[in-house]
Enzyme design. Structure first.
Site, PDB file in Angstrom:
ATOM      1  N   LYS A 176       8.999 128.556 -70.277  1.00 13.19           N
ATOM      2  CA  LYS A 176       9.992 128.532 -69.199  1.00 13.19           C
ATOM      3  C   LYS A 176      10.543 127.118 -69.032  1.00 13.19           C
ATOM      4  O   LYS A 176       9.896 126.233 -68.494  1.00 13.19           O
ATOM      5  CB  LYS A 176       9.406 129.004 -67.862  1.00 13.19           C
ATOM      6  CG  LYS A 176      10.544 129.433 -66.945  1.00 13.19           C
ATOM      7  CD  LYS A 176      10.331 129.238 -65.474  1.00 13.19           C
ATOM      8  CE  LYS A 176      10.661 127.902 -64.916  1.00 13.19           C
ATOM      9  NZ  LYS A 176      12.061 127.466 -64.927  1.00 13.19           N
ATOM     10  N   GLY A 229       5.232 118.741 -65.024  1.00 12.88           N
ATOM     11  CA  GLY A 229       6.163 118.662 -63.907  1.00 12.88           C
ATOM     12  C   GLY A 229       5.551 117.881 -62.764  1.00 12.88           C
ATOM     13  O   GLY A 229       4.654 117.058 -62.972  1.00 12.88           O
ATOM     14  N   THR A 231       3.473 116.754 -59.462  1.00 16.76           N
ATOM     15  CA  THR A 231       2.086 116.940 -59.041  1.00 16.76           C
ATOM     16  C   THR A 231       1.971 118.069 -58.014  1.00 16.76           C
ATOM     17  O   THR A 231       1.051 118.893 -58.085  1.00 16.76           O
ATOM     18  CB  THR A 231       1.520 115.608 -58.501  1.00 16.76           C
ATOM     19  OG1 THR A 231       1.419 114.701 -59.606  1.00 16.76           O
ATOM     20  CG2 THR A 231       0.150 115.780 -57.869  1.00 16.76           C
ATOM     21  N   GLY A 234       2.083 121.259 -59.788  1.00 17.29           N
ATOM     22  CA  GLY A 234       0.831 121.412 -60.538  1.00 17.29           C
ATOM     23  C   GLY A 234      -0.287 121.977 -59.664  1.00 17.29           C
ATOM     24  O   GLY A 234      -1.075 122.812 -60.109  1.00 17.29           O
ATOM     25  N   GLU A 251       0.261 118.214 -66.942  1.00 19.51           N
ATOM     26  CA  GLU A 251       0.802 116.858 -67.181  1.00 19.51           C
ATOM     27  C   GLU A 251       1.730 116.570 -66.022  1.00 19.51           C
ATOM     28  O   GLU A 251       2.823 117.132 -65.936  1.00 19.51           O
ATOM     29  CB  GLU A 251       1.592 116.832 -68.503  1.00 19.51           C
ATOM     30  CG  GLU A 251       0.777 117.156 -69.731  1.00 19.51           C
ATOM     31  CD  GLU A 251      -0.154 116.023 -70.141  1.00 19.51           C
ATOM     32  OE1 GLU A 251      -0.142 114.954 -69.514  1.00 19.51           O
ATOM     33  OE2 GLU A 251      -0.925 116.234 -71.092  1.00 19.51           O
ATOM     34  N   CYS A 285       7.841 110.402 -66.489  1.00 22.77           N
ATOM     35  CA  CYS A 285       6.545 110.473 -65.833  1.00 22.77           C
ATOM     36  C   CYS A 285       5.775 109.180 -66.053  1.00 22.77           C
ATOM     37  O   CYS A 285       5.022 108.750 -65.201  1.00 22.77           O
ATOM     38  CB  CYS A 285       5.756 111.643 -66.399  1.00 22.77           C
ATOM     39  SG  CYS A 285       5.702 111.631 -68.186  1.00 22.77           S
ATOM     40  N   GLU A 386       6.178 108.744 -56.328  1.00 20.18           N
ATOM     41  CA  GLU A 386       7.005 108.728 -57.536  1.00 20.18           C
ATOM     42  C   GLU A 386       8.478 108.863 -57.126  1.00 20.18           C
ATOM     43  O   GLU A 386       8.851 109.830 -56.465  1.00 20.18           O
ATOM     44  CB  GLU A 386       6.598 109.904 -58.418  1.00 20.18           C
ATOM     45  CG  GLU A 386       7.269 109.905 -59.760  1.00 20.18           C
ATOM     46  CD  GLU A 386       6.815 111.073 -60.636  1.00 20.18           C
ATOM     47  OE1 GLU A 386       6.706 112.210 -60.128  1.00 20.18           O
ATOM     48  OE2 GLU A 386       6.576 110.839 -61.829  1.00 20.18           O
TER      49      GLU A 386
HETATM   50  P1  NAP Z   1       8.986 120.474 -61.248  1.00 19.81           P
HETATM   51  O1  NAP Z   1       9.949 120.545 -60.132  1.00 19.81           O
HETATM   52  O2  NAP Z   1       7.537 120.514 -60.939  1.00 19.81           O
HETATM   53  O3  NAP Z   1       9.382 121.651 -62.249  1.00 19.81           O
HETATM   54  C1  NAP Z   1       8.819 121.745 -63.532  1.00 19.81           C
HETATM   55  C2  NAP Z   1       8.926 123.164 -64.045  1.00 19.81           C
HETATM   56  O4  NAP Z   1       8.147 124.023 -63.225  1.00 19.81           O
HETATM   57  C3  NAP Z   1      10.335 123.728 -64.007  1.00 19.81           C
HETATM   58  O5  NAP Z   1      10.512 124.571 -65.120  1.00 19.81           O
HETATM   59  C4  NAP Z   1      10.324 124.512 -62.706  1.00 19.81           C
HETATM   60  O6  NAP Z   1      11.308 125.525 -62.680  1.00 19.81           O
HETATM   61  C5  NAP Z   1       8.936 125.088 -62.736  1.00 19.81           C
HETATM   62  N1  NAP Z   1       8.400 125.468 -61.428  1.00 19.81           N
HETATM   63  C6  NAP Z   1       8.749 125.033 -60.200  1.00 19.81           C
HETATM   64  N2  NAP Z   1       7.982 125.601 -59.248  1.00 19.81           N
HETATM   65  C7  NAP Z   1       7.113 126.421 -59.883  1.00 19.81           C
HETATM   66  C8  NAP Z   1       6.048 127.268 -59.467  1.00 19.81           C
HETATM   67  N3  NAP Z   1       5.717 127.383 -58.171  1.00 19.81           N
HETATM   68  N4  NAP Z   1       5.363 127.963 -60.395  1.00 19.81           N
HETATM   69  C9  NAP Z   1       5.659 127.842 -61.688  1.00 19.81           C
HETATM   70  N5  NAP Z   1       6.660 127.055 -62.157  1.00 19.81           N
HETATM   71  C10 NAP Z   1       7.367 126.337 -61.267  1.00 19.81           C
HETATM   72  O7  NAP Z   1       9.217 119.158 -62.106  1.00 19.81           O
HETATM   73  P2  NAP Z   1      10.637 118.550 -62.486  1.00 19.81           P
HETATM   74  O8  NAP Z   1      11.299 118.096 -61.218  1.00 19.81           O
HETATM   75  O9  NAP Z   1      11.355 119.493 -63.391  1.00 19.81           O
HETATM   76  O10 NAP Z   1      10.208 117.326 -63.397  1.00 19.81           O
HETATM   77  C11 NAP Z   1       9.899 116.070 -62.908  1.00 19.81           C
HETATM   78  C12 NAP Z   1       8.386 115.872 -62.822  1.00 19.81           C
HETATM   79  O11 NAP Z   1       7.764 116.084 -64.074  1.00 19.81           O
HETATM   80  C13 NAP Z   1       7.991 114.471 -62.416  1.00 19.81           C
HETATM   81  O12 NAP Z   1       7.032 114.517 -61.397  1.00 19.81           O
HETATM   82  C14 NAP Z   1       7.394 113.897 -63.685  1.00 19.81           C
HETATM   83  O13 NAP Z   1       6.489 112.864 -63.458  1.00 19.81           O
HETATM   84  C15 NAP Z   1       6.789 115.080 -64.315  1.00 19.81           C
HETATM   85  N6  NAP Z   1       6.591 114.864 -65.749  1.00 19.81           N
HETATM   86  C16 NAP Z   1       5.319 114.654 -66.238  1.00 19.81           C
HETATM   87  C17 NAP Z   1       5.102 114.416 -67.585  1.00 19.81           C
HETATM   88  C18 NAP Z   1       3.732 114.166 -68.136  1.00 19.81           C
HETATM   89  O14 NAP Z   1       3.532 114.324 -69.328  1.00 19.81           O
HETATM   90  N7  NAP Z   1       2.762 113.808 -67.326  1.00 19.81           N
HETATM   91  C19 NAP Z   1       6.183 114.426 -68.464  1.00 19.81           C
HETATM   92  C20 NAP Z   1       7.461 114.652 -67.959  1.00 19.81           C
HETATM   93  C21 NAP Z   1       7.647 114.878 -66.598  1.00 19.81           C
HETATM   94  P3  NAP Z   1      12.741 125.233 -61.961  1.00 19.81           P
HETATM   95  O15 NAP Z   1      13.403 124.212 -62.772  1.00 19.81           O
HETATM   96  O16 NAP Z   1      13.394 126.558 -61.999  1.00 19.81           O
HETATM   97  O17 NAP Z   1      12.411 124.752 -60.574  1.00 19.81           O
END
Ligand code: NAP
Ligand code: MG
Length: 492
Positions: A176, A229, A231, A234, A251, A285, A386
């Site tokens: 997804k 995504g 925290t 997560g 992650e 991230c 963050e």
């Molecule tokens: P996000 O808002 O947590 O969303 C990530 C993914 O999860 C998207 O596909 C989102 O779908 C989906 N999602 C949202 N709510 C969900 C739920 N309740 N259940 C299942 N899936 C759900 O993260 P983001 O804003 O896209 O990305 C930024 C974050 O990613 C930052 O915090 C960054 O630090 C982190 N990141 C971490 C790493 C690492 O390796 N540690 C690498 C890259 C990024 P939708 O788009 O439809 O909301």
């Protein structure tokens, strides 16, 4: 360049519309132009994708040898190499990142598939000496159907980081992508099909995370969830997955420190610190978003850093000379700006940027200037949360002990850079920092083959390395009796 296209779901090797017939739109973040319509999956579509993945696991794919999976992975990499320029441009339009950033990330995705093509062959069980008459060996079996949920900041590369080890391990997948950036992940899935991955092994569901994403995480037909995504997301995923005790790898976010000692190579530390935060417009991230500088060089370092930051070229992401692309969305610009305002309210000083850039080329799309905030104390919001934008916060320290304490004073633990010419200190500090990755005298955090992942609330599990294969497999221990006489354990 504008792409006006419809992208559909990929279920069981077929491109299909959503069962509800609904679509959503995606936009080029750098121009605000509409890019495509994308099928908005329903829960019924998730059911179909999970079912297809289960059937594929029990079908032809389950009988592929590791050697054959390795060949398929190499073939994916070969197609990616042949389509490199097109994929980089598409990723720029998908995400607003600079072409240079996209090129590095697509190349890393390619190398990742090549890495796991080799790793598939090298991943093996072991045999343990056991009492006479017995034979023990372990077997690595695919964990099963994997839900892989990825964010918008590295849409293509994150999809590759997820797919490659799962395929190497023999799993099947429901991927997804993020709603803001679904396109390149869909193209990657098509390339997997073209390379010989059987139908149903890679399925892609596009749609809302809080709806179909959450449903996928809870789905009893899913064995493992691999998530990258925020925290907070997560934590929600871990709670939902606990209902069926799925395997989970997370992650998550970071607030990574960049520690500069007074004895560091000054110019190298400036250049490395700039890259550490402004790479990918700070939407990383592993962004080294806290610049922790020893007090004797603090002012001089700040001035030199700002002077160099002024030289960064922000603008059309497709121009080769651009360093800094756009921000993913207007909402994210608001979030970034809100953090900058909070820093000022809490008594910090904006020494560069801190606003949207001015000029005709920034009127469309979403932009924020590279920003430097000085005199930040570690209890301020901007030092703890963050920001996920091109904003660095500066703090000074006296000695090694204080540097380590500041670095570790966060809920996160993803990455850290340390700059010093003192060999012993570099490794001492590396040993004391609570994070999954420590870089000494360089800003680069991710190389295929080196484990990538977090401590603390940056998550758990490792990507990019052999360790990931263990996380996509179950270890089965087989104990055989091979003695000549029958066993009679009760002595009857
Ligand atoms: P996000 O808002 O947590 O969303 C990530 C993914 O999860 C998207 O596909 C989102 O779908 C989906 N999602 C949202 N709510 C969900 C739920 N309740 N259940 C299942 N899936 C759900 O993260 P983001 O804003 O896209 O990305 C930024 C974050 O990613 C930052 O915090 C960054 O630090 C982190 N990141 C971490 C790493 C690492 O390796 N540690 C690498 C890259 C990024 P939708 O788009 O439809 O909301
Ligand atoms: Mg988000």
């Amino acid at each position: 360049m504008q792409i006006e296209k419809r992208y559909t779901l990929l279920i069981n090797g077929q491109h299909v519309e959503s069962s509800t017939g609904e679509w959503f739109e995606t936009y080029n973040p750098a121009t605000g132009e509409r890019m495509a319509q994308v099928a908005k999956a329903s829960r019924a579509d998730v059911d179909k994708a999970v079912d297809a993945a289960r059937r594929a696991l029990n079908g032809k794919w389950g009988r592929f040898s590791a050697a054959r999976r390795s060949q398929v992975l190499n073939q994916i990499a070969a197609i990616l190499r042949a389509r490199f320029n097109e994929l980089c441009e598409l990723e720029v339009l998908n995400s607003g990142k600079s072409l240079g950033n996209a090129q590095g990330q697509v190349m890393q995705a390619i190398e990742d598939f090549e890495l796991y093509a080799a790793a598939a062959l090298a991943h093996e069980g072991r045999s343990k000496p056991v009492p006479n008459g017995f034979l023990n060996y372990t077997v690595k079996e695919p964990v099963g159907v994997c839900a892989q949920i990825v964010p918008w900041n590295y849409p293509f590369m994150m999809a590759a980081w997820k797919l490659a080890p799962a395929l190497a391990a023999g799993c099947t997948i429901v991927l997804k992508p993020a709603t803001l950036t679904p396109i390149t992940a869909l193209v990657l899935a098509d390339i997997c099909q073209e390379a010989g991955v059987p139908d149903g092994v890679v399925n892609v569901i596009t749609g809302s995370g809080s709806d179909v994403g959450a449903y996928l995480v809870e789905h009893p037909g899913v064995d493992k969830v691999a998530f990258t995504g925020e925290t907070s997301t997560g934590k929600d995923i871990m709670a939902r997955a606990s209902q069926t005790l799925k395997r989970v790898t997370l992650e998550l976010g970071g607030k990574s420190p960049n520690i500069v000692f007074a004895d560091a190579d000054f110019d190298a530390a400036i250049d490395g610190a700039l890259f550490g935060i402004y790479y990918n417009t700070g939407q990383s991230c592993e962004a080294r978003s806290r610049l922790i500088v020893q007090e004797e060089i603090y002012d001089r370092f700040m001035d030199a850093f700002v002077e160099k930051a002024k030289k960064l070229v922000m603008g059309n992401p497709l121009d080769k000379g651009t360093h800094i692309g756009s921000i993913i969305s207007e909402q994210q610009v608001e979030v970034i700006d809100g953090y900058v305002r909070s820093a000022v309210e809490q008594g910090a000083r904006v020494v560069y940027g801190g606003k949207r850039p001015e000029g005709a080329e920034y009127e469309k799309g979403h932009w924020y200037m590279p920003t430097v905030i000085a005199d930040v104390s570690n209890d301020m919001k901007v030092a703890q949360e963050e920001i996920f934008g091109p904003v660095i916060v500066m703090t000074k320290f006296k000695d090694e002990q204080e540097a380590v304490a500041l670095a570790n004073d966060t809920i996160y633990g993803l990455a850290a850079s340390v700059w010093t010419q003192d060999f012993g200190r570099a490794h001492r500090v590396a040993g004391k920092i609570k994070s999954g990755i420590v870089m000494i005298n360089n800003p680069f955090s991710a190389f295929p083959g080196l484990p990538f992942g977090g401590y603390k609330q940056s998550g758990f599990g490792r990507e990019l390395a052999m360790e990931s294969l263990d996380l996509y497999t179950e270890t089965k221990s087989v104990l055989a009796y091979i003695g000549e006489k029958p066993l009679n354990p009760f002595g009857l």
